[in-house]
Design a protein around this motif. Structure first.
Motif, PDB file in Angstrom:
ATOM      1  N   GLY A   1      48.240  96.874  86.595  1.00 45.44           N
ATOM      2  CA  GLY A   1      46.831  97.161  86.354  1.00 45.44           C
ATOM      3  C   GLY A   1      46.509  98.000  85.135  1.00 45.44           C
ATOM      4  N   GLY A   2      47.512  98.481  84.410  1.00 46.23           N
ATOM      5  CA  GLY A   2      47.228  99.396  83.305  1.00 46.23           C
ATOM      6  C   GLY A   2      47.038  98.748  81.957  1.00 46.23           C
ATOM      7  N   ALA A   3      47.581  97.541  81.787  1.00 49.59           N
ATOM      8  CA  ALA A   3      47.534  96.868  80.487  1.00 49.59           C
ATOM      9  C   ALA A   3      47.087  95.422  80.685  1.00 49.59           C
ATOM     10  N   GLY A   4      47.231  94.624  79.638  1.00 57.10           N
ATOM     11  CA  GLY A   4      46.952  93.201  79.744  1.00 57.10           C
ATOM     12  C   GLY A   4      45.519  92.896  80.125  1.00 57.10           C
ATOM     13  N   ILE A   5      45.327  91.749  80.777  1.00 59.14           N
ATOM     14  CA  ILE A   5      43.956  91.330  81.087  1.00 59.14           C
ATOM     15  C   ILE A   5      43.254  92.307  82.025  1.00 59.14           C
ATOM     16  N   GLN A   6      44.026  92.991  82.867  1.00 57.90           N
ATOM     17  CA  GLN A   6      43.395  93.957  83.769  1.00 57.90           C
ATOM     18  C   GLN A   6      42.743  95.085  82.962  1.00 57.90           C
ATOM     19  N   ALA A   7      43.471  95.609  81.982  1.00 59.57           N
ATOM     20  CA  ALA A   7      42.905  96.658  81.120  1.00 59.57           C
ATOM     21  C   ALA A   7      41.720  96.131  80.331  1.00 59.57           C
ATOM     22  N   ASP A   8      41.831  94.909  79.842  1.00 52.08           N
ATOM     23  CA  ASP A   8      40.762  94.332  79.022  1.00 52.08           C
ATOM     24  C   ASP A   8      39.477  94.158  79.821  1.00 52.08           C
ATOM     25  N   ILE A   9      39.591  93.581  81.015  1.00 51.12           N
ATOM     26  CA  ILE A   9      38.410  93.346  81.841  1.00 51.12           C
ATOM     27  C   ILE A   9      37.753  94.668  82.235  1.00 51.12           C
ATOM     28  N   LYS A  10      38.568  95.675  82.573  1.00 50.62           N
ATOM     29  CA  LYS A  10      38.006  96.992  82.896  1.00 50.62           C
ATOM     30  C   LYS A  10      37.244  97.560  81.702  1.00 50.62           C
ATOM     31  N   THR A  11      37.825  97.423  80.525  1.00 52.79           N
ATOM     32  CA  THR A  11      37.196  97.949  79.318  1.00 52.79           C
ATOM     33  C   THR A  11      35.886  97.226  79.018  1.00 52.79           C
ATOM     34  N   PHE A  12      35.904  95.907  79.110  1.00 51.87           N
ATOM     35  CA  PHE A  12      34.676  95.133  78.901  1.00 51.87           C
ATOM     36  C   PHE A  12      33.575  95.614  79.851  1.00 51.87           C
ATOM     37  N   GLN A  13      33.935  95.768  81.116  1.00 50.12           N
ATOM     38  CA  GLN A  13      32.964  96.181  82.125  1.00 50.12           C
ATOM     39  C   GLN A  13      32.396  97.564  81.801  1.00 50.12           C
ATOM     40  N   GLU A  14      33.274  98.488  81.441  1.00 57.78           N
ATOM     41  CA  GLU A  14      32.829  99.857  81.155  1.00 57.78           C
ATOM     42  C   GLU A  14      31.891  99.910  79.957  1.00 57.78           C
ATOM     43  N   LEU A  15      32.051  98.988  79.015  1.00 57.32           N
ATOM     44  CA  LEU A  15      31.221  98.975  77.809  1.00 57.32           C
ATOM     45  C   LEU A  15      30.050  97.997  77.915  1.00 57.32           C
TER      46      LEU A  15
END
Length: 266
Positions: free
Chosen positions: A15-29
């Motif tokens: 959950g810290g990198a890859g698509i999981q990190a990307d999707i979390k970042t997109f959501q937060e922004l």
């Protein structure tokens, strides 16, 4: 209308990198996130325990499904693993006239596991980099792309890396200086003419899993919102600095950053 960003990358089960990190970042922004999974990794804070690339058909089907219907205001690539996957992604970027392409040339995991086959670097250079709006290599990745052997220890050497990388075709080069041995965390943005420097305090923590993915995803999110490259990098720099400052000491190894920290503590 909500801005949309697509990540083309590997799945990190931790959950810290890859698509999981990307999707979390997109959501937060505030960006609607979508994904095309190139590989499944069995991964945790102790390292990568298995890499299972997806078939070209599976990757192509995901890209066609997303881009033919929903579309994307920006695209971020991460772990692409093989020359064949890189060539497929490049073909699809051209087919759908994709804009705001952020290429994070993921090569080696924090624990040292290889995430890009050595023979795929040439495909990265010839097929994908010329399509990129911006590439975001750290120092080891920049050296690998250019086949440079010298140790990089100064911002002047980082500038030389950026100039050489620009010749490969991207519109912008962002060389990340997190691997410098001391001093502030410095990143250099180069547009072929001007060098722009982004500074932040170096945070004393080992828990930095997923920082490269998160930083590139934040740039993609801001570009999707029609921000300039300079504005996008500055937001991404602030986002990742906050995420590292509040990184998570979970698991038995290198923990992830906190993707919610920018929203909670800025």
């Amino acid at each position: 209308m909500r801005a949309k960003a697509l990540t083309i990358a590997g799945s990190d089960s931790g959950g810290g990198a890859g698509i999981q990190a990307d999707i979390k970042t997109f959501q937060e922004l505030g960006v609607f996130g979508m994904s095309a999974i190139t590989a499944i990794t069995a991964q945790n804070t102790l390292g990568v325990h298995g890499v299972y690339p997806q078939s070209l058909d599976a990757i192509e089907s995901q890209l066609d499904a997303v881009l033919s219907d929903i579309g994307a205001d920006s695209v971020k690539t991460g772990m692409l693993f093989s020359a064949e996957i890189i060539q497929l992604v490049a073909k699809k970027m051209k087919e759908y006239s994709s804009q705001n392409i952020v290429v994070d040339p993921v090569m080696i995991a924090k624990g040292g596991s290889t995430l890009l086959q050595e023979e795929a670097i040439e495909a990265l250079i010839s097929d994908l980099l010329p399509l990129a709006t911006v590439i975001t290599p750290n120092l080891p990745e920049a050296k690998a792309i250019l086949n440079w052997q010298d140790e990089i220890s100064t911002t002047k050497q980082m500038e030389e890396l950026a100039i050489a990388l620009f010749e490969l075709g991207p519109k912008y080069i962002l060389v990340k200086g997190g691997h410098l041995s001391e001093g502030p965390a410095i990143d250099l943005l180069y547009d072929g003419t001007k060098m722009t420097t982004f500074h932040s305090e170096r945070i004393p923590t080992k828990h930095t899993h997923g920082t490269g993915c998160t930083f590139a995803a934040a740039i993609a999110a801001e570009l999707a919102k029609k921000k300039s490259i300079e504005e996008s990098v500055q937001v991404a720099k602030d986002f990742i600095t906050m995420a590292i400052t509040h990184s998570l000491n979970i698991g038995k190894g290198i923990g992830p950053t906190d993707h919610s920290a920018y929203r909670q503590y800025q």
